[in-house]
Design a protein around this motif. Structure first.
Motif, PDB file in Angstrom:
ATOM      1  N   SER A 406      45.158  50.584  57.125  1.00  0.00           N
ATOM      2  CA  SER A 406      44.285  49.814  56.233  1.00  0.00           C
ATOM      3  C   SER A 406      44.651  50.021  54.774  1.00  0.00           C
ATOM      4  N   ALA A 407      45.213  51.192  54.438  1.00  0.00           N
ATOM      5  CA  ALA A 407      45.620  51.433  53.050  1.00  0.00           C
ATOM      6  C   ALA A 407      46.708  50.456  52.628  1.00  0.00           C
ATOM      7  N   ALA A 408      47.660  50.188  53.523  1.00  0.00           N
ATOM      8  CA  ALA A 408      48.731  49.239  53.199  1.00  0.00           C
ATOM      9  C   ALA A 408      48.159  47.847  52.941  1.00  0.00           C
ATOM     10  N   ALA A 409      47.239  47.403  53.815  1.00  0.00           N
ATOM     11  CA  ALA A 409      46.618  46.091  53.631  1.00  0.00           C
ATOM     12  C   ALA A 409      45.750  46.063  52.385  1.00  0.00           C
ATOM     13  N   PHE A 410      45.025  47.154  52.128  1.00  0.00           N
ATOM     14  CA  PHE A 410      44.138  47.231  50.974  1.00  0.00           C
ATOM     15  C   PHE A 410      44.910  47.109  49.667  1.00  0.00           C
ATOM     16  N   PHE A 411      46.005  47.852  49.537  1.00  0.00           N
ATOM     17  CA  PHE A 411      46.744  47.827  48.274  1.00  0.00           C
ATOM     18  C   PHE A 411      47.500  46.503  48.092  1.00  0.00           C
ATOM     19  N   ARG A 412      47.893  45.862  49.176  1.00  0.00           N
ATOM     20  CA  ARG A 412      48.507  44.544  49.034  1.00  0.00           C
ATOM     21  C   ARG A 412      47.478  43.534  48.524  1.00  0.00           C
ATOM     22  N   SER A 413      46.253  43.595  49.066  1.00  0.00           N
ATOM     23  CA  SER A 413      45.188  42.710  48.577  1.00  0.00           C
ATOM     24  C   SER A 413      44.832  43.016  47.133  1.00  0.00           C
ATOM     25  N   LEU A 414      44.808  44.305  46.795  1.00  0.00           N
ATOM     26  CA  LEU A 414      44.515  44.694  45.420  1.00  0.00           C
ATOM     27  C   LEU A 414      45.587  44.170  44.476  1.00  0.00           C
ATOM     28  N   GLY A 415      46.845  44.243  44.898  1.00  0.00           N
ATOM     29  CA  GLY A 415      47.929  43.665  44.099  1.00  0.00           C
ATOM     30  C   GLY A 415      47.743  42.176  43.884  1.00  0.00           C
ATOM     31  N   GLY A 416      47.283  41.490  44.929  1.00  0.00           N
ATOM     32  CA  GLY A 416      47.023  40.059  44.792  1.00  0.00           C
ATOM     33  C   GLY A 416      45.926  39.766  43.797  1.00  0.00           C
ATOM     34  N   ALA A 417      44.850  40.556  43.841  1.00  0.00           N
ATOM     35  CA  ALA A 417      43.754  40.362  42.894  1.00  0.00           C
ATOM     36  C   ALA A 417      44.219  40.607  41.463  1.00  0.00           C
ATOM     37  N   LEU A 418      45.034  41.639  41.279  1.00  0.00           N
ATOM     38  CA  LEU A 418      45.576  41.919  39.954  1.00  0.00           C
ATOM     39  C   LEU A 418      46.445  40.759  39.463  1.00  0.00           C
ATOM     40  N   ALA A 419      47.262  40.221  40.365  1.00  0.00           N
ATOM     41  CA  ALA A 419      48.161  39.127  39.987  1.00  0.00           C
ATOM     42  C   ALA A 419      47.371  37.906  39.543  1.00  0.00           C
ATOM     43  N   VAL A 420      46.391  37.507  40.353  1.00  0.00           N
ATOM     44  CA  VAL A 420      45.633  36.302  40.046  1.00  0.00           C
ATOM     45  C   VAL A 420      44.873  36.451  38.736  1.00  0.00           C
ATOM     46  N   ALA A 421      44.254  37.614  38.527  1.00  0.00           N
ATOM     47  CA  ALA A 421      43.428  37.805  37.335  1.00  0.00           C
ATOM     48  C   ALA A 421      44.261  38.006  36.078  1.00  0.00           C
ATOM     49  N   VAL A 422      45.137  38.997  36.101  1.00  0.00           N
ATOM     50  CA  VAL A 422      45.874  39.358  34.888  1.00  0.00           C
ATOM     51  C   VAL A 422      46.901  38.287  34.525  1.00  0.00           C
ATOM     52  N   LEU A 423      47.695  37.865  35.510  1.00  0.00           N
ATOM     53  CA  LEU A 423      48.704  36.854  35.216  1.00  0.00           C
ATOM     54  C   LEU A 423      48.062  35.507  34.902  1.00  0.00           C
ATOM     55  N   GLY A 424      46.903  35.249  35.516  1.00  0.00           N
ATOM     56  CA  GLY A 424      46.172  34.027  35.177  1.00  0.00           C
ATOM     57  C   GLY A 424      45.731  34.026  33.727  1.00  0.00           C
ATOM     58  N   ALA A 425      45.279  35.182  33.236  1.00  0.00           N
ATOM     59  CA  ALA A 425      44.885  35.297  31.826  1.00  0.00           C
ATOM     60  C   ALA A 425      46.090  35.125  30.910  1.00  0.00           C
ATOM     61  N   VAL A 426      47.224  35.711  31.293  1.00  0.00           N
ATOM     62  CA  VAL A 426      48.451  35.563  30.513  1.00  0.00           C
ATOM     63  C   VAL A 426      48.865  34.094  30.444  1.00  0.00           C
ATOM     64  N   LEU A 427      48.792  33.413  31.585  1.00  0.00           N
ATOM     65  CA  LEU A 427      49.166  31.999  31.640  1.00  0.00           C
ATOM     66  C   LEU A 427      48.260  31.170  30.748  1.00  0.00           C
ATOM     67  N   SER A 428      46.954  31.413  30.831  1.00  0.00           N
ATOM     68  CA  SER A 428      46.003  30.637  30.025  1.00  0.00           C
ATOM     69  C   SER A 428      46.290  30.788  28.540  1.00  0.00           C
ATOM     70  N   THR A 429      46.522  32.023  28.097  1.00  0.00           N
ATOM     71  CA  THR A 429      46.809  32.272  26.678  1.00  0.00           C
ATOM     72  C   THR A 429      48.104  31.596  26.251  1.00  0.00           C
ATOM     73  N   ARG A 430      49.130  31.724  27.087  1.00  0.00           N
ATOM     74  CA  ARG A 430      50.434  31.151  26.744  1.00  0.00           C
ATOM     75  C   ARG A 430      50.387  29.626  26.702  1.00  0.00           C
ATOM     76  N   VAL A 431      49.702  29.038  27.664  1.00  0.00           N
ATOM     77  CA  VAL A 431      49.605  27.572  27.711  1.00  0.00           C
ATOM     78  C   VAL A 431      48.843  27.049  26.498  1.00  0.00           C
ATOM     79  N   ASP A 432      47.734  27.693  26.146  1.00  0.00           N
ATOM     80  CA  ASP A 432      46.964  27.258  24.971  1.00  0.00           C
ATOM     81  C   ASP A 432      47.818  27.304  23.705  1.00  0.00           C
ATOM     82  N   THR A 433      48.608  28.376  23.574  1.00  0.00           N
ATOM     83  CA  THR A 433      49.476  28.502  22.397  1.00  0.00           C
ATOM     84  C   THR A 433      50.517  27.397  22.366  1.00  0.00           C
ATOM     85  N   GLU A 434      51.147  27.136  23.508  1.00  0.00           N
ATOM     86  CA  GLU A 434      52.182  26.102  23.574  1.00  0.00           C
ATOM     87  C   GLU A 434      51.611  24.710  23.308  1.00  0.00           C
ATOM     88  N   ILE A 435      50.418  24.453  23.844  1.00  0.00           N
ATOM     89  CA  ILE A 435      49.795  23.144  23.624  1.00  0.00           C
ATOM     90  C   ILE A 435      49.428  22.965  22.152  1.00  0.00           C
TER      91      ILE A 435
END
Length: 531
Positions: A406-435
């Motif tokens: 379960s630890a392997a599955a848990f940390f993979r899911s946690l990585g996914g949550a980090l990706a969606v949240a943090v990288l999503g915020a990075v994308l939003s900031t970058r897109v707003d600047t470019e626009i």
């Protein structure tokens, strides 16, 4: 002390037919778990509208289930080391079915959110316990091909769920998206009851209640902060800082408690083993890459290349095909040869190459790059995802196989949550600047552009000049998001290279437990029976 079946006949093995039949029941349980997370994606807007909900309702219908799955996975895994695993599988199926039925009958947004949380708790159990049950009945040496089939079911459910959900919604109504999985879950429960033989720890089981509560609170706070930050509240707001500091404090307290209690829900001593630690770091990194591709590639196709939702879905088929081929073929090869490390190094290398190719995407990138990158990513993910669990299980103490899996599955899911949240915020900031830069260069006022703050743009309603700016901004931003994901693919490769190349064991979990009982020189912390 003797290992026995429920009918008290001394045995520790299952025939090939029994194994395959039991595995079929496990696969059905996994299928309904995966479908529950993907089948409603295409019907979410209609569900929220019919229940008189709002954007917050839609967010929590998704986030509530994600929270429940992620938080409950390690707890289910630890319970598997303490109690009857067959019974736990059936309990998780029962919780899942109750949540599905309630969701189908939901009349209010709160009823739907509560039902999705229940579904998520059941899904967390199915995801964790399926891996443990497979370890009980199949040796690590043979487990590769079965993990391949498991990976294929995960891919099929993830890719096919939205298509099935759209068809069911248009034909029968969205409520049937929740009803259709119940008969499959019932069949899975019957097959598991009749065919599955699993190991059951016997003796005084000490449940780590404090650790379970603390881990749930810590991860829930973290995921709420990451999922809602930048949308429901600003990252630099008082609430955001409070959630961030609260997460850090809760994690610190959890680690202190888990280092001192007996039978911790997350045994920290496992991290002293190099194989476990490196495989967990690799799983976290793979989760970041996996979710980055699954979320942001679709946005690239729709917001930078003007594809429809269906068209974006079709563009993922090369990745799906690569994933299916890799998970089944490589899994079979690992079982045949017993050599897992070359396969994982190859998979991690493909992941690096594919992520680098995706990082070059821009609004005018040749489609040849896309059709080269997506199958390479699919092959890499297909090789890595399930076989990292195999490596963890092979190295784990059989008495802690539930917590390790379960630890392997848990940390993979946690990585996914980090990706969606943090990288999503990075994308939003970058897109707003470019626009903003593009609008200024074109002498177009933001108020006259047709763009609305806080919402995704509808390209078809924008003037051509603004549309070109938006498409270019998303092409630039998403390419840079994939560039950020490249180091994590590299980390996964480095971890795999340094994982000790241990031989795969030839005994199932039941057989390993029988050996522990028969060896008088080994002190087992609990007696074990088979049921």
């Amino acid at each position: 002390m003797k290992v026995t079946t429920v009918d008290n006949s001394p045995t520790t093995t299952m025939s090939r037919r029994q194994v395959n039949e039991a595995f079929g029941g496990i696969l059905m349980g996994m299928l309904v778990a995966i479908l529950s997370t993907s089948v409603i994606n295409t019907s979410l807007p209609r569900i929220v509208t019919d229940l008189d909900g709002n954007q917050s309702t839609l967010t929590w219908v998704v986030t509530g289930s994600l929270l429940a799955v992620t938080v409950s996975t390690p707890i289910w895994g630890k319970l598997a080391d303490l109690f009857n695993r067959k019974r736990l599988l059936q309990i998780s199926l029962a919780i899942f079915m109750a949540g599905s039925l309630t969701a189908g009958l939901a009349q209010t947004p709160m009823m739907m959110i509560a039902a999705r949380v229940a579904q998520g708790i059941g899904t967390g159990g199915l995801l964790a316990l399926s891996q443990v049950a497979i370890a009980d009945i199949i040796s690590p040496r043979e487990r590769g091909k079965y993990m391949g089939f498991l990976g294929a079911v995960v891919v099929a459910g993830t890719a096919g769920g939205p298509l099935l959900g759209g068809f069911v919604t248009d034909t029968f109504g969205w409520r049937w998206n929740f009803y259709i999985v119940i008969p499959v879950a019932v069949i899975a429960m019957i097959v598991i009851q009749l065919k599955l033989i699993v190991a059951t720890p016997k003796g005084a089981a000490r449940i780590d209640y404090i650790g379970s509560v603390l881990l749930t609170a810590a991860i829930s706070t973290l995921l709420i902060w990451l999922s809602l930050g930048g949308n429901e509240f600003a990252w630099d707001s008082t609430l955001s800082w409070g959630l961030g500091v609260g997460t850090a404090v809760l994690i610190a307290v959890t680690l202190i408690v888990e280092s001192k209690v007996k039978n911790p829900v997350l045994p920290l001593h496992m991290f002293r083993e190099r194989t476990f630690t490196l495989a967990i770091i690799a799983s976290l990194s793979v989760g970041i890459v996996l979710y980055s591709v699954s979320v942001f590639f679709s946005q690239y196709m729709q917001l930078s290349r003007g594809a429809t939702a269906s068209g974006a879905g079709l563009m993922t088929l090369p990745q799906v095909a690569g994933n299916l081929i890799a998970s089944t073929v490589v899994g079979a090869l690992i079982s045949r040869t017993g050599k897992w490390k070359p396969a994982l190094i190859a998979g991690a290398s493909l992941l690096v190459v594919g992520t680098i190719l995706l990082s070059t995407l821009r609004v005018d990138s040749p489609y040849a790059v896309i059709f080269l990158a997506t199958p390479i990513i699919g092959l890499g993910l297909g090789i890595m995802s399930q076989n990292l669990v195999l490596v963890v299980q092979n190295a784990a103490n059989v008495l802690e196989i539930g917590a390790a899996s379960s630890a392997a599955a848990f940390f993979r899911s946690l990585g996914g949550a980090l990706a969606v949240a943090v990288l999503g915020a990075v994308l939003s900031t970058r897109v707003d600047t470019e626009i903003d830069n593009g609008l200024q260069e074109s002498d177009i006022a933001r108020s006259a552009s047709g763009l609305m703050d806080g919402t995704l743009p509808d390209l078809h309603t924008l003037p051509d000049a603004v549309r070109n700016i938006v498409e270019s901004a998303y092409g630039q931003g998403i390419g840079e998001v994939f560039l950020i994901a490249v180091p994590f693919a590299v980390i996964a490769l480095i971890c795999v290279i340094f994982i000790p190349n241990a031989a795969l064991g030839n005994k199932s979990g039941i057989e390993q437990l029988a050996d522990i009982e028969q060896d008088e020189s080994v002190e087992a912390p609990a007696a074990v029976k088979v049921s």
